[in-house]
Structure formats: C-alpha cells, structure tokens
Scaffold this motif. Structure first.
Motif, mmCIF file in Angstrom:
data_model
loop_
_atom_site.group_PDB
_atom_site.id
_atom_site.type_symbol
_atom_site.label_atom_id
_atom_site.label_comp_id
_atom_site.label_asym_id
_atom_site.label_seq_id
_atom_site.Cartn_x
_atom_site.Cartn_y
_atom_site.Cartn_z
ATOM 1 N N SER A 121 0.829 -1.210 0.000
ATOM 2 C CA SER A 121 0.000 0.000 0.000
ATOM 3 C C SER A 121 0.859 1.253 0.000
ATOM 4 N N ALA A 122 1.942 1.229 0.767
ATOM 5 C CA ALA A 122 2.828 2.395 0.837
ATOM 6 C C ALA A 122 3.446 2.687 -0.522
ATOM 7 N N VAL A 123 3.859 1.643 -1.232
ATOM 8 C CA VAL A 123 4.424 1.850 -2.569
ATOM 9 C C VAL A 123 3.350 2.390 -3.506
ATOM 10 N N ALA A 124 2.171 1.793 -3.469
ATOM 11 C CA ALA A 124 1.099 2.206 -4.373
ATOM 12 C C ALA A 124 0.683 3.655 -4.141
ATOM 13 N N GLU A 125 0.669 4.070 -2.901
ATOM 14 C CA GLU A 125 0.278 5.446 -2.581
ATOM 15 C C GLU A 125 1.319 6.457 -3.032
ATOM 16 N N ALA A 126 2.560 6.018 -3.189
ATOM 17 C CA ALA A 126 3.655 6.941 -3.516
ATOM 18 C C ALA A 126 3.781 7.197 -5.008
ATOM 19 N N VAL A 127 3.126 6.370 -5.838
ATOM 20 C CA VAL A 127 3.254 6.488 -7.293
ATOM 21 C C VAL A 127 1.877 6.406 -7.939
ATOM 22 N N SER A 128 1.829 6.735 -9.223
ATOM 23 C CA SER A 128 0.559 6.655 -9.932
ATOM 24 C C SER A 128 0.563 5.604 -11.036
ATOM 25 N N VAL A 129 1.712 5.000 -11.320
ATOM 26 C CA VAL A 129 1.784 4.015 -12.409
ATOM 27 C C VAL A 129 1.209 2.676 -11.953
ATOM 28 N N PRO A 130 0.841 1.804 -12.900
ATOM 29 C CA PRO A 130 0.330 0.475 -12.543
ATOM 30 C C PRO A 130 1.407 -0.376 -11.877
ATOM 31 N N ILE A 131 0.962 -1.186 -10.928
ATOM 32 C CA ILE A 131 1.865 -2.049 -10.164
ATOM 33 C C ILE A 131 1.426 -3.499 -10.307
ATOM 34 N N LEU A 132 2.404 -4.367 -10.585
ATOM 35 C CA LEU A 132 2.209 -5.809 -10.484
ATOM 36 C C LEU A 132 2.857 -6.286 -9.194
ATOM 37 N N LEU A 133 2.102 -6.965 -8.355
ATOM 38 C CA LEU A 133 2.662 -7.640 -7.199
ATOM 39 C C LEU A 133 3.452 -8.846 -7.694
ATOM 40 N N TYR A 134 4.406 -9.287 -6.876
ATOM 41 C CA TYR A 134 5.196 -10.464 -7.259
ATOM 42 C C TYR A 134 5.333 -11.372 -6.053
ATOM 43 N N ASN A 135 4.738 -12.554 -6.167
ATOM 44 C CA ASN A 135 4.803 -13.536 -5.097
ATOM 45 C C ASN A 135 5.683 -14.693 -5.527
ATOM 46 N N VAL A 136 6.793 -14.895 -4.826
ATOM 47 C CA VAL A 136 7.713 -15.981 -5.168
ATOM 48 C C VAL A 136 8.257 -16.588 -3.876
ATOM 49 N N PRO A 137 7.430 -17.397 -3.192
ATOM 50 C CA PRO A 137 7.789 -17.892 -1.864
ATOM 51 C C PRO A 137 9.093 -18.667 -1.804
ATOM 52 N N GLY A 160 -2.415 -6.226 -10.889
ATOM 53 C CA GLY A 160 -2.252 -7.657 -11.111
ATOM 54 C C GLY A 160 -1.155 -8.230 -10.248
ATOM 55 N N VAL A 161 -0.897 -9.516 -10.458
ATOM 56 C CA VAL A 161 0.124 -10.211 -9.682
ATOM 57 C C VAL A 161 0.874 -11.184 -10.583
ATOM 58 N N LYS A 162 2.168 -11.207 -10.400
ATOM 59 C CA LYS A 162 3.009 -12.266 -10.957
ATOM 60 C C LYS A 162 3.082 -13.340 -9.888
ATOM 61 N N GLU A 163 2.428 -14.467 -10.137
ATOM 62 C CA GLU A 163 2.297 -15.507 -9.126
ATOM 63 C C GLU A 163 3.226 -16.668 -9.435
ATOM 64 N N ALA A 164 4.207 -16.860 -8.551
ATOM 65 C CA ALA A 164 5.198 -17.921 -8.756
ATOM 66 C C ALA A 164 5.182 -18.935 -7.617
ATOM 67 N N THR A 165 4.052 -19.039 -6.928
ATOM 68 C CA THR A 165 3.950 -20.100 -5.932
ATOM 69 C C THR A 165 3.855 -21.451 -6.631
ATOM 70 N N PRO A 166 4.430 -22.499 -6.046
ATOM 71 C CA PRO A 166 4.243 -23.841 -6.609
ATOM 72 C C PRO A 166 2.917 -24.467 -6.175
ATOM 73 N N ASP A 167 2.147 -23.755 -5.356
ATOM 74 C CA ASP A 167 0.900 -24.263 -4.798
ATOM 75 C C ASP A 167 -0.256 -23.988 -5.765
ATOM 76 N N MET A 168 -0.620 -24.984 -6.562
ATOM 77 C CA MET A 168 -1.678 -24.790 -7.537
ATOM 78 C C MET A 168 -3.026 -24.535 -6.879
ATOM 79 N N ALA A 169 -3.232 -25.043 -5.674
ATOM 80 C CA ALA A 169 -4.491 -24.773 -4.977
ATOM 81 C C ALA A 169 -4.628 -23.279 -4.686
ATOM 82 N N GLN A 170 -3.533 -22.649 -4.308
ATOM 83 C CA GLN A 170 -3.567 -21.205 -4.066
ATOM 84 C C GLN A 170 -3.876 -20.460 -5.362
ATOM 85 N N ILE A 171 -3.264 -20.888 -6.450
ATOM 86 C CA ILE A 171 -3.521 -20.257 -7.752
ATOM 87 C C ILE A 171 -4.990 -20.407 -8.136
#
Length: 295
Positions: A121-137, A160-171
């Motif tokens: 949230s802090a990053v998103a509030e500081a900028v106006s460009v689109p953000i992709l989250l990145y999850n890579v546990p 959006g999100v770049k999702e790199a979890t190996p957990d297909m149930a989470q996906i």
C-alpha cells in the motif's frame, strides 16, 4: 495499462569488465520485441537485481526506455524488503519514466499479511503508475496469500500479480476469487498454460528470451480454442523451461543468449557460470529451436 500476455523479465547485459553494457542492452531489446515480447521488466531477479546498485537500476531503466522507444511498456523491479527503500526507488523509477512497477514480496524478514498489505500500500500510494505484485515464496520465504492479494486488488493502481507459488491450490483460489480486471500472470514458464486454463492472463517469462515466438504461438493457440495445439507446444517447450534453471539463473539463459550472438556478458557473484555439462545441455535444447545455435 495492459502489459500484454508475454512479459519478459530481461537479463542485464554486462561488458567484459562486469559493468552495464548499453550496446548489449540495445541489441537484446531489439531481439525481444522482434520475437514477441509485449512488455519488459528491468532489474528483476533474472536481471540480477540483488547485485545491481541503486544507480545501476535507474541507469538500466533509462537505457531500456530509450531502446524501446515506446514500442512496448517497460516496468522496473523496484521492490526490496525495506518499505522506505522500495518507496524511494519506485518514486525515482517513475521520475525516469517507468510505465509500471513489479514489486516483490518482502524477503527474509517474512512479514505477515498485515505487514504485506502495509508494504505494498505504501508503494502504491507513492506512485501513480500500474503495479504488479510479485509472489515468489521459494525465494522470499514469505507467501503473499490470496486474502492479502484480494485486499490489495482494491487499490486502483495495483493491477495484477506475478504468481510464482508452486501451490496450484492457491492459484486456483485466486483465479476463482479475483475480479475480471485484475491480471493474473504466471511467474513460472512451465505453469503458463495451466494458469491460462484457470483464468490467468499471461506470463512474466524467462524463456521468452530464446523461445518467444513459440510461447506466443502457445498462448495464441489456447486463446483461439486450439487447446491440443497449445498443449503440444507446451510439451515441446518444457525441457527448455527446465534447463534454464538447471543452474542458478540467469547463468544458463546467458549461455543460450551468447550462443545466439547476443552479447549479454557473464553473471555477477555469488551466481557463477554454469559448468560445461550444463552448458552443453542448454545448447542441445536450444538447437531444437535455433539449429544454428549448436554450431
């Protein structure tokens, strides 16, 4: 902004002295755009971001924007495990001209869901460009869970999100619960087709450096309803997806790119160059798609 379906997490070209190479970058950008890349991420993990200085990241972004010249969006990997540093780098990236940001989940300090939410949230509030989250546990030792992603998706510029979890149930849970206008990208090349089949949008790819056309064909076949063709292409690509991570990334990928005549240089410690047997394996797989590369 729509980043397209084949986003490439670009390697960072170095010269013989181990410094950033503008000539190498210019040639690589041309190659990526010509082979189907729809957006480029600079200073991501594949770009060896842990070994790039703050100034190098911004210089790399500036050079990439010039080389791209508006043809595709350019995102910068601006996330760290320190919120204040992530906010500062994100602001500076936007000042340079980044079209978007890829922000990785904080690593090592392993925040809980509330900490993750506050960080992004802090990053998103500081900028106006689109953000992709990145999850890579597997790299961060923390997991950006579905409930936190859905909370963050309510922030307008988290798209959006770049999702790199190996957990297909989470996906599966995320795909089922997210809104239609929240983009779910695979963060693992070999899961691109499975994720498309449950509502994913595309992939933030490593392999697109060397098989971009084939990956474009696979995605297009699936979207056009030619699922058997898509599956056949995915099966053909799987050994390439795997060999590119047979040694610490991006070593095998840089072996492949050098074989294609792209001067991307070596890797920075603590990553080391792949040994001879792995390099031979990389080139063998590469020759299935680029016959000249084996010569």
């Amino acid at each position: 902004m729509n980043f397209g379906r084949l986003v490439t997490a670009m390697v960072t070209p170095f010269n013989d002295s181990g410094e950033l190479s503008k000539d190498g970058l210019d040639a690589l950008v041309r190659h990526l755009i010509e082979t189907g890349t729809t957006a480029i991420v600079v200073s991501g993990t594949t770009g060896e971001s842990p070994t790039l200085s703050h100034d190098e990241k911004l210089r790399l972004l500036e050079w990439t924007l010039r080389a791209v010249d508006g043809r595709v969006p350019v995102l910068m990997g601006s996330g760290t495990n320190d919120t204040a540093s992530s906010v500062q780098l994100s602001k500076e990236a936007c000042q340079v001209g980044a079209d978007g940001l890829l922000v990785v989940a904080p690593y090592y300090n392993r925040p809980n869901g509330d900490g993750m939410f506050a960080h992004f949230s802090a990053v998103a509030e500081a900028v106006s460009v689109p953000i992709l989250l990145y999850n890579v546990p597997t790299r961060t030792s923390s997991n950006l869970d579905v409930s936190t992603v859905l909370r963050l998706a309510s922030i307008p510029n988290i798209v959006g999100v770049k999702e790199a979890t190996p957990d297909m149930a989470q996906i599966l849970r995320l795909a089922a619960m997210k809104s239609d206008d929240f983009f779910l990208y695979s963060g693992d090349d070999k899961l691109t087709l499975p994720m498309l089949s449950v509502g994913g949008y595309g992939v933030v790819s490593v392999a697109s450096h060397v098989v971009g056309r084939e990956m474009t064909d696979m995605i297009s076949a699936y979207l056009e309803g030619r699922t058997l063709d898509a599956a056949t292409t995915a099966a053909r690509l799987l050994p390439m997806f795997e060999v590119l991570f047979s040694s610490p990334s991006p070593g095998p990928l840089k072996v492949a790119l050098q074989s294609l005549g792209l001067a991307v240089g070596g890797v920075r410690l603590p990553v080391t160059w792949p040994d001879e047997s792995i390099s031979r394996h990389v080139l063998s797989e590469l020759s299935r798609f680029h016959p000249v590369a084996s010569n």
